[in-house]
Design an enzyme around this catalytic site. Structure first.
Site, PDB file in Angstrom:
ATOM      1  N   ARG A 529     -10.953  56.710 -16.543  1.00 24.09           N
ATOM      2  CA  ARG A 529     -10.461  57.915 -17.203  1.00 24.09           C
ATOM      3  C   ARG A 529     -11.586  58.936 -17.265  1.00 24.09           C
ATOM      4  O   ARG A 529     -12.761  58.588 -17.426  1.00 24.09           O
ATOM      5  CB  ARG A 529      -9.971  57.603 -18.614  1.00 24.09           C
ATOM      6  CG  ARG A 529      -8.628  56.892 -18.665  1.00 24.09           C
ATOM      7  CD  ARG A 529      -8.174  56.736 -20.110  1.00 24.09           C
ATOM      8  NE  ARG A 529      -7.900  58.016 -20.727  1.00 24.09           N
ATOM      9  CZ  ARG A 529      -7.976  58.247 -22.036  1.00 24.09           C
ATOM     10  NH1 ARG A 529      -8.366  57.286 -22.864  1.00 24.09           N
ATOM     11  NH2 ARG A 529      -7.698  59.429 -22.524  1.00 24.09           N
ATOM     12  N   SER A 530     -11.232  60.195 -17.169  1.00 24.36           N
ATOM     13  CA  SER A 530     -12.228  61.255 -17.077  1.00 24.36           C
ATOM     14  C   SER A 530     -13.221  61.219 -18.234  1.00 24.36           C
ATOM     15  O   SER A 530     -14.422  61.409 -18.053  1.00 24.36           O
ATOM     16  CB  SER A 530     -11.519  62.617 -17.039  1.00 24.36           C
ATOM     17  OG  SER A 530     -12.451  63.668 -17.091  1.00 24.36           O
ATOM     18  N   SER A 531     -12.714  60.932 -19.439  1.00 20.93           N
ATOM     19  CA  SER A 531     -13.588  60.935 -20.616  1.00 20.93           C
ATOM     20  C   SER A 531     -14.689  59.897 -20.497  1.00 20.93           C
ATOM     21  O   SER A 531     -15.808  60.097 -20.996  1.00 20.93           O
ATOM     22  CB  SER A 531     -12.767  60.673 -21.883  1.00 20.93           C
ATOM     23  OG  SER A 531     -11.807  61.687 -22.076  1.00 20.93           O
ATOM     24  N   ARG A 534     -17.275  60.675 -17.436  1.00 20.72           N
ATOM     25  CA  ARG A 534     -18.305  61.640 -17.812  1.00 20.72           C
ATOM     26  C   ARG A 534     -19.465  60.993 -18.561  1.00 20.72           C
ATOM     27  O   ARG A 534     -20.505  61.608 -18.760  1.00 20.72           O
ATOM     28  CB  ARG A 534     -17.689  62.756 -18.652  1.00 20.72           C
ATOM     29  CG  ARG A 534     -16.643  63.541 -17.889  1.00 20.72           C
ATOM     30  CD  ARG A 534     -16.018  64.639 -18.705  1.00 20.72           C
ATOM     31  NE  ARG A 534     -14.851  65.188 -18.026  1.00 20.72           N
ATOM     32  CZ  ARG A 534     -14.230  66.311 -18.393  1.00 20.72           C
ATOM     33  NH1 ARG A 534     -14.687  66.997 -19.420  1.00 20.72           N
ATOM     34  NH2 ARG A 534     -13.182  66.723 -17.726  1.00 20.72           N
ATOM     35  N   GLU A 554     -14.354  46.086 -12.026  1.00 24.88           N
ATOM     36  CA  GLU A 554     -15.804  45.991 -11.940  1.00 24.88           C
ATOM     37  C   GLU A 554     -16.401  47.250 -12.554  1.00 24.88           C
ATOM     38  O   GLU A 554     -16.338  48.324 -11.953  1.00 24.88           O
ATOM     39  CB  GLU A 554     -16.253  45.857 -10.484  1.00 24.88           C
ATOM     40  CG  GLU A 554     -15.569  44.718  -9.728  1.00 24.88           C
ATOM     41  CD  GLU A 554     -14.182  45.093  -9.220  1.00 24.88           C
ATOM     42  OE1 GLU A 554     -13.926  46.290  -8.964  1.00 24.88           O
ATOM     43  OE2 GLU A 554     -13.347  44.183  -9.104  1.00 24.88           O
ATOM     44  N   GLN A 573      -7.383  54.535 -15.791  1.00 30.13           N
ATOM     45  CA  GLN A 573      -6.082  55.108 -15.458  1.00 30.13           C
ATOM     46  C   GLN A 573      -5.671  54.634 -14.067  1.00 30.13           C
ATOM     47  O   GLN A 573      -6.504  54.500 -13.178  1.00 30.13           O
ATOM     48  CB  GLN A 573      -6.083  56.631 -15.530  1.00 30.13           C
ATOM     49  CG  GLN A 573      -7.025  57.328 -14.576  1.00 30.13           C
ATOM     50  CD  GLN A 573      -6.957  58.832 -14.712  1.00 30.13           C
ATOM     51  OE1 GLN A 573      -5.997  59.376 -15.250  1.00 30.13           O
ATOM     52  NE2 GLN A 573      -7.980  59.527 -14.224  1.00 30.13           N
TER      53      GLN A 573
END
Length: 622
Positions: A529-531, A534, A554, A573
């Site tokens: 997931r992007s959060s 980052r 992994e 995701q």
């Protein structure tokens, strides 16, 4: 200073070391942490007592006082050590806890396990749970310390800690606790002997007693009727046989024939009784008659005695669980404690009667793989039950896509190829075309993706003895052997809501909380997931059409700082893509089937590696 005093100080040092090792233990039950803190207080009290009174203590005072208390501390820590999150099979303990609640309540007792190196080492030890004098003595000597709960200690073989078929024997061992705690069978034996002495039984009833309890024959047939209290020692086997029959029935209430079948196997199906156990043939008949409702005088004796003392019936206490889900290679949704117990009976029924049928589903005749599928599906069925009930504690209105009660379909009805949208994902889940459980919130389904939560189990990479992980079959490796890849990973387990620290440049194998069964015409691509991406977390995995199991992931931390991850958080995701045409996941034998915990790489089994090794030898004239 006497030897006893010197050894007492040594004993004290042992207890302090044991407590020091246990300070960082992580438990799935807060009551175990409370219990351990009580042990720490008790050790402080014993230490203070010894330092203040050592010069005046006699040997008898040592053996009757601080030695017993130190034994209690060390023994308790031994069982707590085997009941940490990494050790205890808490799926089976969850089921046993429901059983304990029915018979004794869970506010007074804590089930703990001890893992021993004995393949037949199932047993129950009564000291910590049933020795009332021990706790009275502690309370008298240390009034400020009160143990509100007691440990119910059950031993099981270390090698079978994740075996959910054989684990049904633990119900039998819990039966020993209930029996001894309430003096059920000892009271019954006294009553039986009194009635024999008073000629209160019919000839048929006496015949049954002699058949199931051979050592009673000499007493029944002796018309002089000697006072049984004068020859009590001859009845020790009869006491043991009554206890074993009761525990067999106790387990059968919850698991059907599973416990009886395995216990009989351990006893080699002997037609002869021993001083401690009835014949296996008789034990099988008792359980068979109980489950079928066939009238049996011995069962009636036991049932009436339990009812009289505990006010509870010996009866079937599990619900039958439909095996359809197992043959669809998905865990079963359990709705209550009765089904929680019943999942074991379902697993045993498939193992004993339908192995071939299940093998055809996964295109194998390998009984080890079939066993693994059954075992994993039992574990995950219980695991999902636990996760859902934990989630409901903070989210009483569980928002999820309701499961359908129809069999899994092989393909979607959608004609459009490409990535599935929110509506298509939701519809396919609700119609059971796509299986994802537990889905704790509909918020996990995005516009064109679905979020997956971090599961409980991890394999953490560690330094091995070898210089590297050998991912080839080349024979020039020093020592000429292939070291098992598992030796380079250490298993670790957490509970939902707890955290896991991923260190910089560390690779960890994990699993999703959700179990997935993909249709034969859809593949799944996993991304961070992007959060979390980052933060420096990376993952990239493709899941083949038809795959079934938790998703092995992994994780690598490319950040310069450690990252603390919450178990159960939505971290990954997935994008579901419909492929052009159907596939057959099990058209060839698969490496990974119905996984529920992370598995290390099986790359060494790739057929190409053998060919490449042969090519290398030819080119180098070896």
């Amino acid at each position: 200073m006497s030897n006893a005093k010197q050894l007492l100080l040594l004993h004290l040092a042992h207890a302090k070391q044991a407590l020091d090792r246990a300070r960082n233990n992580s438990y799935s039950d807060q009551r175990k942490e409370t219990y351990q803190s009580k042990l720490s207080q008790l050790l402080d009290g014993v230490d203070s007592f010894i330092q203040s009174n050592l010069t005046t203590l006699t040997d008898s005072q040592i053996y009757d006082g601080p030695k017993i208390h130190l034994d209690f501390i060390i023994k308790s820590l031994q069982f707590l050590e085997s009941s940490t999150l990494n050790q205890i099979p808490y799926e089976i303990v969850e089921a046993l806890s429901h059983t304990m609640n029915e018979w004794e309540g869970t506010d007074k007792f804590i089930i703990v396990t001890s893992l021993i190196n004995d393949a037949e080492g199932f047993s129950y030890e009564s000291w910590l749970a049933n020795d009332d004098n021990l706790y009275k003595d502690i309370a008298a000597n240390y009034p400020a310390i009160t143990f509100d709960q007691r440990l119910v200690q059950i031993n099981l073989p270390k090698s079978l800690v994740r075996d959910y078929l054989v684990a049904v024997v633990l119900y039998h061992e819990l039966g020993h606790f209930v029996d001894l705690r309430n003096s059920l069978m000892s009271s019954l034996v006294y009553e039986v002997l009194d009635k024999i002495y008073a000629n209160s039984y019919t000839p048929d009833e006496l015949k049954d007693l002699k058949y199931y309890f051979p050592d009673l024959s000499f007493y029944i047939d002796d018309t002089s009727r000697p006072d049984w209290t004068t020859i009590f020692y001859k009845f020790s086997s009869t006491f043991s046989h009554f206890e074993e029959y009761f525990c067999d029935l106790f387990a059968a209430q919850y698991t059907g024939i599973g416990s009886s079948v395995y216990v009989t196997y351990l006893g080699s199906s002997s037609s002869l009784s021993s001083s401690s156990h009835p014949s296996d043939i008789n034990r099988e008949k008792i359980v068979s008659d109980f489950l079928s409702g066939t009238p049996n005088f011995i069962i009636k004796l036991l049932t009436d005695a339990v009812k009289k003392i505990k006010g509870l019936d010996l009866k079937k206490r599990f619900s039958d669980v439909d095996s359809t889900d197992f043959f669809n290679l998905i865990p079963t949704e359990l709705n209550d404690a009765q089904q929680l117990h019943g999942i074991f009976a379902t697993g045993w029924s498939i193992w004993l009667n339908r192995q071939t049928e299940l093998g055809k589903k996964i295109n194998t005749t390998d009984s080890t793989k079939i066993y693994s599928v059954i075992n994993n599906l039992i574990e995950k069925s219980i695991g999902n039950y636990i996760a859902i009930n934990e989630w409901i504690k903070v989210n009483p209105q569980l928002a999820t896509v309701p499961p359908a009660k129809t069999p899994i379909l092989s393909v979607f009805s959608f004609k459009r190829k490409g990535i599935l949208t929110r509506n298509e994902i939701s519809e396919s889940i609700s119609k059971n075309k796509l299986f994802i459980r537990p889905l704790l919130s509909v918020d996990q389904i995005g516009e064109a993706s679905i979020d997956f939560r971090l599961g409980y189990d991890f394999l953490v990479s560690v330094q091995g003895r070898d210089a590297f992980i050998n991912a080839s079959k080349n024979e020039w490796i020093p020592g000429g052997h292939q070291r098992n890849v598992k030796q380079f990973f250490q298993s670790s387990r957490r509970q939902i809501g707890e955290t896991f620290i991923l260190h910089p440049n560390q690779t960890v194998l994990g699993v999703t909380l959700e179990y997935v069964r993909l249709p034969d015409d859809c593949m799944l691509m996993l991304f961070m997931r992007s959060s979390y991406a980052r933060l420096g977390l990376t993952v990239s995995t493709i899941v083949q059409p038809g795959y079934c199991g938790c998703l092995n992931v992994e994780f690598t931390n490319s950040n310069n700082n450690p990252i603390n991850l919450a178990i159960g958080a939505r971290i990954i995701q997935g994008v579901i893509c419909r492929v052009s045409g159907d596939t057959q996941y099990f058209h060839t034998p698969r490496k990974y089937i119905c996984q529920v915990r992370p598995e290390p790489s099986s790359v060494i089994n790739d057929g190409d590696l053998a060919n490449l090794n042969e090519l290398w030898k030819l080119n180098n004239k070896r």
